[in-house]
Design a protein around this motif. Structure first.
Motif, PDB file in Angstrom:
ATOM      1  N   LEU A 196      16.816 -30.780   6.754  1.00  0.00           N
ATOM      2  CA  LEU A 196      16.501 -31.020   5.420  1.00  0.00           C
ATOM      3  C   LEU A 196      16.087 -29.687   4.584  1.00  0.00           C
ATOM      4  CD1 LEU A 196      14.324 -34.284   5.637  1.00  0.00           C
ATOM      5  CD2 LEU A 196      16.686 -33.991   4.975  1.00  0.00           C
ATOM      6  N   VAL A 197      16.559 -29.816   3.198  1.00  0.00           N
ATOM      7  CA  VAL A 197      16.329 -28.731   2.168  1.00  0.00           C
ATOM      8  C   VAL A 197      15.160 -29.218   1.101  1.00  0.00           C
ATOM      9  CG1 VAL A 197      17.190 -27.026   0.463  1.00  0.00           C
ATOM     10  CG2 VAL A 197      18.592 -27.665   2.679  1.00  0.00           C
ATOM     11  N   TYR A 198      15.465 -30.210   0.704  1.00  0.00           N
ATOM     12  CA  TYR A 198      14.375 -30.781  -0.079  1.00  0.00           C
ATOM     13  C   TYR A 198      14.214 -32.390  -0.242  1.00  0.00           C
ATOM     14  CZ  TYR A 198      11.741 -30.381  -4.406  1.00  0.00           C
ATOM     15  OH  TYR A 198      10.700 -30.323  -5.398  1.00  0.00           O
ATOM     16  N   VAL A 199      13.146 -32.878   0.006  1.00  0.00           N
ATOM     17  CA  VAL A 199      12.911 -34.296  -0.134  1.00  0.00           C
ATOM     18  C   VAL A 199      12.082 -34.677  -1.543  1.00  0.00           C
ATOM     19  CG1 VAL A 199      11.721 -36.179   0.935  1.00  0.00           C
ATOM     20  CG2 VAL A 199      12.388 -34.348   2.360  1.00  0.00           C
ATOM     21  N   GLU A 200      13.082 -35.297  -2.440  1.00  0.00           N
ATOM     22  CA  GLU A 200      12.154 -35.471  -3.819  1.00  0.00           C
ATOM     23  C   GLU A 200      11.148 -36.506  -3.700  1.00  0.00           C
ATOM     24  OE1 GLU A 200      16.419 -34.457  -6.350  1.00  0.00           O
ATOM     25  OE2 GLU A 200      15.583 -36.470  -6.497  1.00  0.00           O
ATOM     26  N   ASP A 201      10.668 -36.728  -4.893  1.00  0.00           N
ATOM     27  CA  ASP A 201       9.427 -37.547  -4.766  1.00  0.00           C
ATOM     28  C   ASP A 201       9.799 -39.118  -4.566  1.00  0.00           C
ATOM     29  OD1 ASP A 201       9.599 -39.404  -7.998  1.00  0.00           O
ATOM     30  OD2 ASP A 201      10.909 -37.597  -7.696  1.00  0.00           O
ATOM     31  N   THR A 215      11.902 -28.579   9.069  1.00  0.00           N
ATOM     32  CA  THR A 215      12.442 -27.522   9.687  1.00  0.00           C
ATOM     33  C   THR A 215      12.241 -26.317   8.862  1.00  0.00           C
ATOM     34  OG1 THR A 215      14.614 -27.903   8.897  1.00  0.00           O
ATOM     35  CG2 THR A 215      14.083 -28.839  10.985  1.00  0.00           C
ATOM     36  N   PRO A 216      12.349 -25.135   9.014  1.00  0.00           N
ATOM     37  CA  PRO A 216      11.954 -24.045   8.158  1.00  0.00           C
ATOM     38  C   PRO A 216      13.144 -23.876   7.082  1.00  0.00           C
ATOM     39  CG  PRO A 216      12.385 -23.152  10.356  1.00  0.00           C
ATOM     40  CD  PRO A 216      12.703 -24.452  10.600  1.00  0.00           C
ATOM     41  N   SER A 217      14.188 -24.782   7.108  1.00  0.00           N
ATOM     42  CA  SER A 217      15.384 -25.028   5.806  1.00  0.00           C
ATOM     43  C   SER A 217      14.763 -25.694   4.717  1.00  0.00           C
ATOM     44  CB  SER A 217      16.467 -25.853   6.437  1.00  0.00           C
ATOM     45  OG  SER A 217      15.989 -27.258   6.750  1.00  0.00           O
ATOM     46  N   LEU A 218      13.340 -26.508   5.043  1.00  0.00           N
ATOM     47  CA  LEU A 218      12.622 -27.377   3.879  1.00  0.00           C
ATOM     48  C   LEU A 218      12.132 -26.314   2.960  1.00  0.00           C
ATOM     49  CD1 LEU A 218      12.004 -30.104   3.114  1.00  0.00           C
ATOM     50  CD2 LEU A 218      10.065 -30.165   4.354  1.00  0.00           C
ATOM     51  N   VAL A 219      12.484 -26.479   1.568  1.00  0.00           N
ATOM     52  CA  VAL A 219      11.678 -25.641   0.432  1.00  0.00           C
ATOM     53  C   VAL A 219      11.015 -26.592  -0.269  1.00  0.00           C
ATOM     54  CG1 VAL A 219      13.642 -23.982   0.577  1.00  0.00           C
ATOM     55  CG2 VAL A 219      13.805 -25.573  -1.107  1.00  0.00           C
ATOM     56  N   GLY A 220      10.960 -27.883  -0.401  1.00  0.00           N
ATOM     57  CA  GLY A 220      10.152 -28.602  -1.074  1.00  0.00           C
ATOM     58  C   GLY A 220      10.031 -30.039  -0.710  1.00  0.00           C
ATOM     59  N   ILE A 221       8.833 -30.538  -0.964  1.00  0.00           N
ATOM     60  CA  ILE A 221       8.635 -31.995  -0.672  1.00  0.00           C
ATOM     61  C   ILE A 221       7.886 -32.540  -1.893  1.00  0.00           C
ATOM     62  CG2 ILE A 221       7.378 -33.945   0.612  1.00  0.00           C
ATOM     63  CD1 ILE A 221       6.967 -31.736   2.639  1.00  0.00           C
ATOM     64  N   SER A 236       3.613 -30.849  11.205  1.00  0.00           N
ATOM     65  CA  SER A 236       4.213 -29.557  11.438  1.00  0.00           C
ATOM     66  C   SER A 236       5.090 -28.900  10.192  1.00  0.00           C
ATOM     67  CB  SER A 236       4.785 -29.257  12.668  1.00  0.00           C
ATOM     68  OG  SER A 236       4.046 -29.139  13.536  1.00  0.00           O
ATOM     69  N   LEU A 237       4.766 -28.046   9.432  1.00  0.00           N
ATOM     70  CA  LEU A 237       5.371 -27.602   8.329  1.00  0.00           C
ATOM     71  C   LEU A 237       5.595 -25.866   8.667  1.00  0.00           C
ATOM     72  CD1 LEU A 237       3.141 -29.155   5.489  1.00  0.00           C
ATOM     73  CD2 LEU A 237       5.668 -29.780   6.072  1.00  0.00           C
ATOM     74  N   TYR A 238       6.445 -25.409   7.688  1.00  0.00           N
ATOM     75  CA  TYR A 238       6.748 -23.796   7.775  1.00  0.00           C
ATOM     76  C   TYR A 238       6.177 -23.034   6.542  1.00  0.00           C
ATOM     77  CZ  TYR A 238       9.234 -24.371  12.033  1.00  0.00           C
ATOM     78  OH  TYR A 238       9.669 -24.883  13.416  1.00  0.00           O
ATOM     79  N   ASP A 239       5.633 -22.154   6.815  1.00  0.00           N
ATOM     80  CA  ASP A 239       4.831 -21.479   5.584  1.00  0.00           C
ATOM     81  C   ASP A 239       5.670 -21.013   4.516  1.00  0.00           C
ATOM     82  OD1 ASP A 239       5.484 -19.168   6.912  1.00  0.00           O
ATOM     83  OD2 ASP A 239       3.491 -18.706   7.376  1.00  0.00           O
ATOM     84  N   ASN A 240       7.211 -21.011   4.586  1.00  0.00           N
ATOM     85  CA  ASN A 240       7.852 -20.632   3.760  1.00  0.00           C
ATOM     86  C   ASN A 240       8.170 -21.675   2.457  1.00  0.00           C
ATOM     87  OD1 ASN A 240       9.370 -22.046   5.606  1.00  0.00           O
ATOM     88  ND2 ASN A 240      11.444 -21.066   4.859  1.00  0.00           N
ATOM     89  N   ILE A 241       7.756 -22.995   2.857  1.00  0.00           N
ATOM     90  CA  ILE A 241       7.857 -24.039   2.021  1.00  0.00           C
ATOM     91  C   ILE A 241       7.325 -23.556   0.509  1.00  0.00           C
ATOM     92  CG2 ILE A 241       5.743 -25.073   2.517  1.00  0.00           C
ATOM     93  CD1 ILE A 241       7.405 -27.744   2.237  1.00  0.00           C
ATOM     94  N   GLY A 242       7.905 -24.023  -0.356  1.00  0.00           N
ATOM     95  CA  GLY A 242       7.725 -23.512  -1.785  1.00  0.00           C
ATOM     96  C   GLY A 242       6.799 -24.871  -2.622  1.00  0.00           C
ATOM     97  N   HIS A 243       7.034 -25.902  -2.286  1.00  0.00           N
ATOM     98  CA  HIS A 243       6.310 -27.079  -3.113  1.00  0.00           C
ATOM     99  C   HIS A 243       5.975 -28.203  -2.478  1.00  0.00           C
ATOM    100  CE1 HIS A 243       5.553 -29.643  -6.563  1.00  0.00           C
ATOM    101  NE2 HIS A 243       6.346 -30.508  -6.152  1.00  0.00           N
TER     102      HIS A 243
END
Length: 327
Positions: A196-201, A215-221, A236-243
């Motif tokens: 997953l790259v983004y999971v919208e609201d 995974t590390p590909s995820l940039v936003g939730i 578990s999350l990765y600390d490169n997540i932006g939102h």
């Protein structure tokens, strides 16, 4: 066309099968049927199948698509949407007879945050232009479904409200749109192996989802993305997540802790936007912290959670909902 003088009207339709023609005749002039109004079938309780022709989508724009995300929403009896195989904009999966699931074959998808703002830092690649699942009928009674290999985006509200699904294999999906699985009350499993790259609201809000791979590909939730689900144990999350939107894990009463990992491959230096302190999830705001979620199943040494020595300036809604052990 706009205005009653230019409208072609029908009345008295009570059947279960709606067939949308390629052309209509009005004032002795023939018109192509190229699109649906925003809520054309919204909430209809009797139509079981919708079949449309080859011109739906012709001339569409992002501001006025041929099919909107609410055109077929909340149709309790709907089991299939069928497009003419000659339609180059929308269609069904080739070789799967009577599946009735609708896909986009053209156009684009813009990832949005919970406020409707475009998310500009999401790189989806060219595949996002065409490979999108648009509508899985609410009345379709299968208990499981596997997203086709070439599909990378599940559109907003695509599965919303289906009461029969228990498992959906996301397969190669990278973006799950807003409310995509909202109120799919039997959904427990979404498979493994997806990136997953983004999971919208509200994407999985009010499901009984038990596990998710972030995974590390995820940039936003987005906000309330996993609200009121049955996610368990450590998230578990990765600390490169932006939102991470407010309430993303709200009312998930079986989570015991959060953890942040650092991706093994980092392309550029970054300052993590989030941090975890003793299993509790915070957002960083300069030197200040905003408490996002205190795990409801966290068993602290002390039933008093003391933040007096922490630079916490705000607490998100539902951050402490359902905490079993705090007093």
């Amino acid at each position: 066309s706009s205005g009653t003088d230019n409208a072609v009207n029908t009345s008295g339709f009570t059947g279960s099968d709606a067939h949308i023609p390629d052309f209509v005749l009005h004032n002795n002039e023939v018109f192509k049927v190229v699109g649906f109004d925003r809520c054309a079938f919204y909430g209809n309780k009797t139509v079981q199948t919708v079949t449309f022709g080859r011109f739906i989508g012709e001339g569409q724009t992002d501001e006025k698509p041929g099919i909107w995300d609410c055109t077929f929403r909340n149709m309790q009896a709907l089991t299939a949407i069928n497009a003419d195989p000659a339609n180059v904009y929308y269609g069904n999966r080739a070789g799967i007879a009577n599946e009735g699931v609708l896909f986009a074959k053209s156009g684009s998808y813009t990832v949005q945050d919970e406020d409707g703002n475009p998310v500009t830092d999401v790189t989806l690649g060219d595949s996002v232009l065409t490979n999108r699942l648009m509508v899985y009928p609410v009345g379709k009674t299968d208990s499981s479904y596997t997203i086709p290999d070439n599909i990378t985006v599940i559109e907003r509200y695509a599965f919303a409200g289906n009461p029969y699904l228990k498992s959906v294999d996301l397969n190669g999906v990278t973006v799950v749109g807003s409310h995509a699985f909202y109120n799919v009350t039997g959904l427990t499993d979404i498979g493994t192996g997806y990136q997953l790259v983004y999971v919208e609201d509200s994407a999985f809000e009010n499901t009984v989802l038990e596990t998710v791979s972030l995974t590390p590909s995820l940039v936003g939730i987005g906000a309330r993305a996993f609200y009121k689900t049955n996610l368990k144990g450590t998230i578990s999350l990765y600390d490169n997540i932006g939102h991470i939107g407010d309430g993303a894990f709200g009312r998930c009463t079986q989570i015991s802790a959060f953890e942040l990992k650092t991706p093994t491959a980092i392309e550029a230096a970054y300052v993590p936007a989030y941090t975890v302190l003793d299993g509790v999830l915070f957002a960083r705001d300069g030197e200040a912290l905003r408490l996002i979620q205190y795990p409801a199943q966290k068993e602290p040494d002390d039933p008093l959670y003391d933040m007096s020595d922490m630079p916490v300036t705000a607490i998100a809604a539902d951050a402490f909902f359902g905490c079993r052990y705090l007093q």
